[in-house]
Design a protein around this motif. Structure first.
Motif, PDB file in Angstrom:
ATOM      1  N   VAL A  27      16.974 -40.568 -36.932  1.00 56.74           N
ATOM      2  CA  VAL A  27      17.347 -41.569 -37.594  1.00 56.74           C
ATOM      3  C   VAL A  27      18.345 -42.404 -37.626  1.00 56.74           C
ATOM      4  N   LYS A  28      17.943 -43.651 -38.200  1.00 56.58           N
ATOM      5  CA  LYS A  28      18.671 -45.331 -37.331  1.00 56.58           C
ATOM      6  C   LYS A  28      18.978 -46.217 -38.951  1.00 56.58           C
ATOM      7  N   ALA A  29      20.496 -46.828 -38.700  1.00 56.33           N
ATOM      8  CA  ALA A  29      20.648 -47.030 -38.917  1.00 56.33           C
ATOM      9  C   ALA A  29      20.419 -48.780 -39.766  1.00 56.33           C
ATOM     10  N   ILE A  30      19.978 -49.066 -38.381  1.00 58.50           N
ATOM     11  CA  ILE A  30      19.483 -50.618 -38.282  1.00 58.50           C
ATOM     12  C   ILE A  30      18.389 -50.338 -36.847  1.00 58.50           C
ATOM     13  N   GLU A  31      17.604 -51.690 -36.905  1.00 54.19           N
ATOM     14  CA  GLU A  31      16.993 -51.525 -35.456  1.00 54.19           C
ATOM     15  C   GLU A  31      15.927 -53.136 -35.480  1.00 54.19           C
ATOM     16  N   TRP A  32      15.816 -53.736 -34.574  1.00 55.01           N
ATOM     17  CA  TRP A  32      14.842 -54.910 -34.630  1.00 55.01           C
ATOM     18  C   TRP A  32      13.640 -54.169 -34.430  1.00 55.01           C
ATOM     19  N   LYS A  33      12.570 -54.881 -34.725  1.00 55.99           N
ATOM     20  CA  LYS A  33      10.645 -53.909 -34.657  1.00 55.99           C
ATOM     21  C   LYS A  33      10.487 -55.383 -35.152  1.00 55.99           C
ATOM     22  N   ASP A  34       9.637 -55.784 -34.014  1.00 56.84           N
ATOM     23  CA  ASP A  34       8.413 -56.651 -34.664  1.00 56.84           C
ATOM     24  C   ASP A  34       8.826 -57.939 -34.674  1.00 56.84           C
ATOM     25  N   GLY A  35      10.295 -58.175 -35.091  1.00 54.79           N
ATOM     26  CA  GLY A  35      10.848 -59.958 -34.858  1.00 54.79           C
ATOM     27  C   GLY A  35      10.659 -59.483 -36.488  1.00 54.79           C
ATOM     28  N   LYS A  36      10.851 -58.213 -36.853  1.00 50.38           N
ATOM     29  CA  LYS A  36      12.385 -58.020 -38.068  1.00 50.38           C
ATOM     30  C   LYS A  36      13.306 -57.029 -37.778  1.00 50.38           C
ATOM     31  N   VAL A  37      14.167 -57.334 -38.893  1.00 52.26           N
ATOM     32  CA  VAL A  37      15.478 -56.139 -38.955  1.00 52.26           C
ATOM     33  C   VAL A  37      14.890 -54.880 -39.952  1.00 52.26           C
ATOM     34  N   ILE A  38      15.350 -53.854 -39.697  1.00 48.63           N
ATOM     35  CA  ILE A  38      14.813 -52.980 -40.283  1.00 48.63           C
ATOM     36  C   ILE A  38      15.945 -52.378 -40.628  1.00 48.63           C
ATOM     37  N   MET A  39      16.353 -52.194 -41.471  1.00 49.66           N
ATOM     38  CA  MET A  39      17.533 -51.511 -41.663  1.00 49.66           C
ATOM     39  C   MET A  39      17.359 -50.639 -43.409  1.00 49.66           C
ATOM     40  N   LEU A  40      18.603 -49.431 -43.207  1.00 48.20           N
ATOM     41  CA  LEU A  40      18.513 -47.939 -43.670  1.00 48.20           C
ATOM     42  C   LEU A  40      19.079 -48.893 -45.353  1.00 48.20           C
ATOM     43  N   ASP A  41      18.697 -48.368 -46.312  1.00 47.21           N
ATOM     44  CA  ASP A  41      19.294 -48.853 -47.744  1.00 47.21           C
ATOM     45  C   ASP A  41      20.724 -47.831 -47.443  1.00 47.21           C
ATOM     46  N   GLN A  42      21.740 -47.336 -47.395  1.00 50.97           N
ATOM     47  CA  GLN A  42      22.505 -45.901 -47.478  1.00 50.97           C
ATOM     48  C   GLN A  42      22.743 -45.493 -49.185  1.00 50.97           C
ATOM     49  N   SER A  43      22.474 -47.053 -49.313  1.00 48.31           N
ATOM     50  CA  SER A  43      23.013 -46.583 -51.160  1.00 48.31           C
ATOM     51  C   SER A  43      22.577 -45.592 -51.605  1.00 48.31           C
ATOM     52  N   ARG A  44      21.760 -45.274 -51.290  1.00 52.15           N
ATOM     53  CA  ARG A  44      20.390 -44.349 -51.865  1.00 52.15           C
ATOM     54  C   ARG A  44      20.851 -42.804 -51.339  1.00 52.15           C
ATOM     55  N   LEU A  45      20.952 -43.020 -50.681  1.00 50.73           N
ATOM     56  CA  LEU A  45      21.899 -41.557 -49.901  1.00 50.73           C
ATOM     57  C   LEU A  45      22.464 -40.796 -50.759  1.00 50.73           C
ATOM     58  N   PRO A  46      22.547 -39.249 -50.773  1.00 46.79           N
ATOM     59  CA  PRO A  46      21.282 -38.871 -49.984  1.00 46.79           C
ATOM     60  C   PRO A  46      19.794 -37.773 -50.786  1.00 46.79           C
ATOM     61  N   LEU A  47      19.767 -39.033 -51.918  1.00 48.83           N
ATOM     62  CA  LEU A  47      19.280 -38.035 -53.084  1.00 48.83           C
ATOM     63  C   LEU A  47      17.370 -39.323 -52.654  1.00 48.83           C
ATOM     64  N   GLU A  48      17.254 -40.323 -51.843  1.00 47.21           N
ATOM     65  CA  GLU A  48      16.252 -41.025 -50.920  1.00 47.21           C
ATOM     66  C   GLU A  48      17.129 -41.709 -50.350  1.00 47.21           C
ATOM     67  N   VAL A  49      15.459 -41.370 -49.263  1.00 47.80           N
ATOM     68  CA  VAL A  49      15.143 -42.535 -47.403  1.00 47.80           C
ATOM     69  C   VAL A  49      14.567 -43.100 -47.879  1.00 47.80           C
ATOM     70  N   LYS A  50      14.670 -44.722 -48.140  1.00 43.21           N
ATOM     71  CA  LYS A  50      14.123 -46.196 -47.587  1.00 43.21           C
ATOM     72  C   LYS A  50      14.503 -47.148 -47.125  1.00 43.21           C
ATOM     73  N   TYR A  51      14.054 -47.379 -46.549  1.00 41.45           N
ATOM     74  CA  TYR A  51      14.176 -49.002 -45.379  1.00 41.45           C
ATOM     75  C   TYR A  51      14.101 -49.645 -45.715  1.00 41.45           C
ATOM     76  N   ILE A  52      14.925 -50.834 -46.006  1.00 40.73           N
ATOM     77  CA  ILE A  52      14.361 -52.338 -46.088  1.00 40.73           C
ATOM     78  C   ILE A  52      13.927 -53.008 -45.225  1.00 40.73           C
TER      79      ILE A  52
END
Length: 227
Positions: free
Chosen positions: A36-61
């Protein structure tokens, strides 16, 4: 959820805070080990967890534009001082990849706009300003490099900021865990876990390390509100 307050206004002893401790064991810990990560750099993109949706939904942007990261900081998709500092650094590195420049001077002119956007997201956030100043120093020190190399260096620096934060958190955990004894109860407050940082937590790090050391402890989280 059972209401601990009885009809006469008194607290049911069976449901008091003393009897509602959360037993933390390794499988339940939302830490670095379970991915579980808040953010990471992956394949030239930034993957960010949308924490405004927690705890009911886990969605990465998936962020392919630095403006998305800036929006995420503004709207608290990502939160916590260390995490937003990392986000700002990654946003700058991401935006820099699209700068069209023939030389250092043109590149700096282009990246200044990105600096301004990141600084405007949370004007009082110390870690964003710190990340911007660190990147400015790097660019000044490496001004003799080609534009393409500068772009690579910014990605490397953003990743380094992320990795350094995790190592600092682990060091906090190693130092703080010595004060947690087997059988202790720990009270936590505020947003200081893995999602507020690079991936391990600040004030919660000693808890994670204590558990990794095999200590049996209980944890009370007295602030679990949404934004």
């Amino acid at each position: 959820m059972v209401n601990p307050v009885r009809k006469d206004g008194t607290l049911d002893p069976a449901l008091s805070i003393k009897n509602r401790f959360i037993d933390i064991s390794p499988p339940k810990v939302v830490g670095l080990s379970n991915g579980v990560k808040a953010i990471e750099w992956k394949d030239g993109k930034v993957i960010m967890l949308d924490q405004s949706r927690l705890p009911l939904e886990v969605k990465y942007i998936e962020c392919t534009d630095y403006h998305i990261i800036a929006e995420g900081i503004k709207k608290l998709w990502i939160r916590g001082a260390p995490a937003i500092g990392i986000a700002a650094a990654m946003g700058i590195a991401l935006g820099a990849q699209d700068i069209t420049a023939k030389n250092y001077r043109e590149f700096i002119k282009g990246i200044e706009t990105i600096f301004d956007v990141m600084l405007s997201t949370r004007p009082t956030a110390v870690n964003i300003k710190w990340a911007v100043e660190r990147i400015k120093r790097l660019l000044k020190e490496r001004r003799g490099e080609s534009v393409n190399r500068l772009k690579e260096l910014l990605i490397e620096e953003a990743k380094k900021i992320h990795e350094e934060d995790i190592e600092v958190n682990k060091a906090i955990g190693r130092w703080g865990s010595q004060f947690i004894k087997d059988g202790d109860t720990v009270l936590t407050h505020c947003n200081a876990g893995c999602l507020a940082t690079g991936g391990y937590g600040t004030a919660t790090a000693p808890i994670f390390v204590a558990i990794e050391q095999g200590k049996k402890i209980q944890v009370i989280a007295d602030e679990t509100r949404p934004v």
